[in-house]
Write an enzyme that holds these catalytic residues in place. Structure first.
Site, PDB file in Angstrom:
ATOM      1  N   HIS A 272      -7.545 -27.407 -45.418  1.00  0.00           N
ATOM      2  CA  HIS A 272      -7.376 -27.613 -46.854  1.00  0.00           C
ATOM      3  C   HIS A 272      -8.532 -27.048 -47.709  1.00  0.00           C
ATOM      4  O   HIS A 272      -8.317 -26.254 -48.610  1.00  0.00           O
ATOM      5  CB  HIS A 272      -7.287 -29.126 -47.153  1.00  0.00           C
ATOM      6  CG  HIS A 272      -6.268 -29.876 -46.364  1.00  0.00           C
ATOM      7  ND1 HIS A 272      -4.923 -29.939 -46.701  1.00  0.00           N
ATOM      8  CD2 HIS A 272      -6.395 -30.610 -45.227  1.00  0.00           C
ATOM      9  CE1 HIS A 272      -4.282 -30.680 -45.826  1.00  0.00           C
ATOM     10  NE2 HIS A 272      -5.143 -31.102 -44.918  1.00  0.00           N
TER      11      HIS A 272
HETATM   12  O1  RIB Z   1      -6.031 -34.531 -47.961  1.00  0.00           O
HETATM   13  C1  RIB Z   1      -6.930 -33.592 -47.441  1.00  0.00           C
HETATM   14  C2  RIB Z   1      -8.286 -33.806 -48.005  1.00  0.00           C
HETATM   15  O2  RIB Z   1      -8.772 -35.083 -47.636  1.00  0.00           O
HETATM   16  C3  RIB Z   1      -9.313 -32.813 -47.448  1.00  0.00           C
HETATM   17  O3  RIB Z   1     -10.324 -32.614 -48.400  1.00  0.00           O
HETATM   18  C4  RIB Z   1      -9.881 -33.548 -46.262  1.00  0.00           C
HETATM   19  O4  RIB Z   1     -11.192 -33.109 -45.929  1.00  0.00           O
HETATM   20  C5  RIB Z   1      -9.929 -34.952 -46.799  1.00  0.00           C
HETATM   21  O5  RIB Z   1     -11.103 -35.071 -47.580  1.00  0.00           O
END
Ligand code: RIB
Ligand code: CA
Length: 346
Positions: A272
């Protein structure tokens, strides 16, 4: 305007697609434009670790500070993980400052089921050699922005508690920010609650402060970050770099892959957080649209939802850029190139 050279960390300009692996690194290579000053606020976290590497390894980003927040794990653990990543990547000229250890309201929710007990399970890290700054993250944000000769971009890839606290404590700084790029939210279903993504669910009030701050924001939610999959081919390309840092990245992404297979039934894990950095480096990597967005703060079953109007039927004014599409190969070219540069310089 003469090109600016950046001596730090042996950065080279990219001629276009990824340079041939392991080329000699020219320490005084001219850059086509001045690197963008960036503060990265994160909760390492496997994908946060990749975001740190992309921000530190790409020559168009001038990483001024790494600030940590409670989220994937407790603040102590996310901070130690930032130290670990910077130690193995040789990032020793960027201050790491710890911030808020809980959300603005309610109890902290962590994600040990995804990132492990340490928050960065997988590799066997040694003792970090990179220190933690003794200032609070919010103070470091303020000082970086005050001393910057150009508007600063904040990238928030964890719960937005630090960023919201900073915006509230130093409102006059808002005019000195270029924008805030965020990994958070979703135009569709959530990943932690049915309609809420983890970062926004942990601290919806903070996300709302950031959205309403008047600073331009871009929200890279699950709809775009789930396109950033670390496929088997990606893992092979990283392993082929042949450096100790690349090997650690493969271990991190392999752990992350196994988690996503077990918890979400996904073959390849969505990485992500670096999507928010990649969009700064090369805007064409992420297709965005300016859309109306609200944060749900009170819904009994929907608190933490990012309510994005993609059809225009609410009549709300568009108030945020929203990431929608990802150029997968170009994204991974940027990230693999950054890992290559840092690994070669190490
Ligand atoms: O939902 C994904 C996010 O939540 C990413 O930033 C992961 O590292 C967690 O922080
Ligand atoms: Ca994160």
């Amino acid at each position: 305007m003469p090109p600016v050279t950046v001596a730090a960390r042996a950065r080279v300009s990219l001629p276009g697609p990824r340079v041939a692996a392991r080329t000699a690194v020219d320490r005084e290579a001219p850059l086509s434009h001045t690197p963008r000053p960036v503060i990265l606020d994160c909760d390492p976290g496997h994908d946060d670790a990749m975001a740190i590497l992309l921000a530190a390894g790409n020559p168009t980003i001038d990483l001024r500070a790494i600030t940590t927040v409670a989220g994937n794990q407790t603040l102590a653990k996310t901070t130690r993980n930032a130290q670990r990543v910077c130690t193995v990547a040789g990032i020793d000229d960027v201050p790491i400052a710890a911030g808020c250890d809980r959300p603005l309201r309610g109890a902290l929710l962590t994600a040990g089921d995804v990132h492990g007990e340490s928050g960065l399970d997988g590799p066997a890290f040694g003792e970090p050699t990179v220190a933690v700054d003794d200032r609070h993250a919010v103070e470091v944000m303020h000082e970086v922005v005050q001393h910057a000769d150009r508007p600063v971009t904040i990238v928030g890839v964890g719960p937005l508690t630090n960023v919201a606290t900073y915006l509230d404590r130093y409102p006059a700084d808002r005019g000195r920010l270029e924008r805030i790029e965020i990994m958070g939210g979703s135009t569709g279903r959530g990943n932690t609650a049915p309609y809420a993504e983890f970062n926004v669910l942990v601290d919806p009030e903070a996300a709302d402060v950031v959205l309403r701050s008047g600073v331009p924001t871009t929200w890279h939610g699950l709809q775009v970050t789930h396109q950033a999959t670390a496929t088997a081919d990606v893992l092979r390309r990283i392993e082929g770099l042949g450096t100790p840092l690349a090997a650690i990245c493969v271990e991190l992404l392999t752990f992350f892959r196994d988690t996503y297979r077990a918890l979400f039934g996904l073959d390849d894990p969505p990485v992500h957080d670096p999507v928010a950095i990649a969009h700064l480096i090369d805007p064409v990597v992420v297709g965005t649209a300016r859309l109306p967005m609200r944060i749900e703060l009170v819904g009994e079953h929907t608190r933490g939802a990012t309510v994005v109007d993609t059809s225009g039927r609410t009549g709300w004014e568009p108030n945020a850029e929203v990431g929608l599409t990802l150029a997968h190969d170009r994204f991974w070219d940027l990230l693999i190139d950054a890992i290559d540069r840092l690994g070669a310089a190490g």
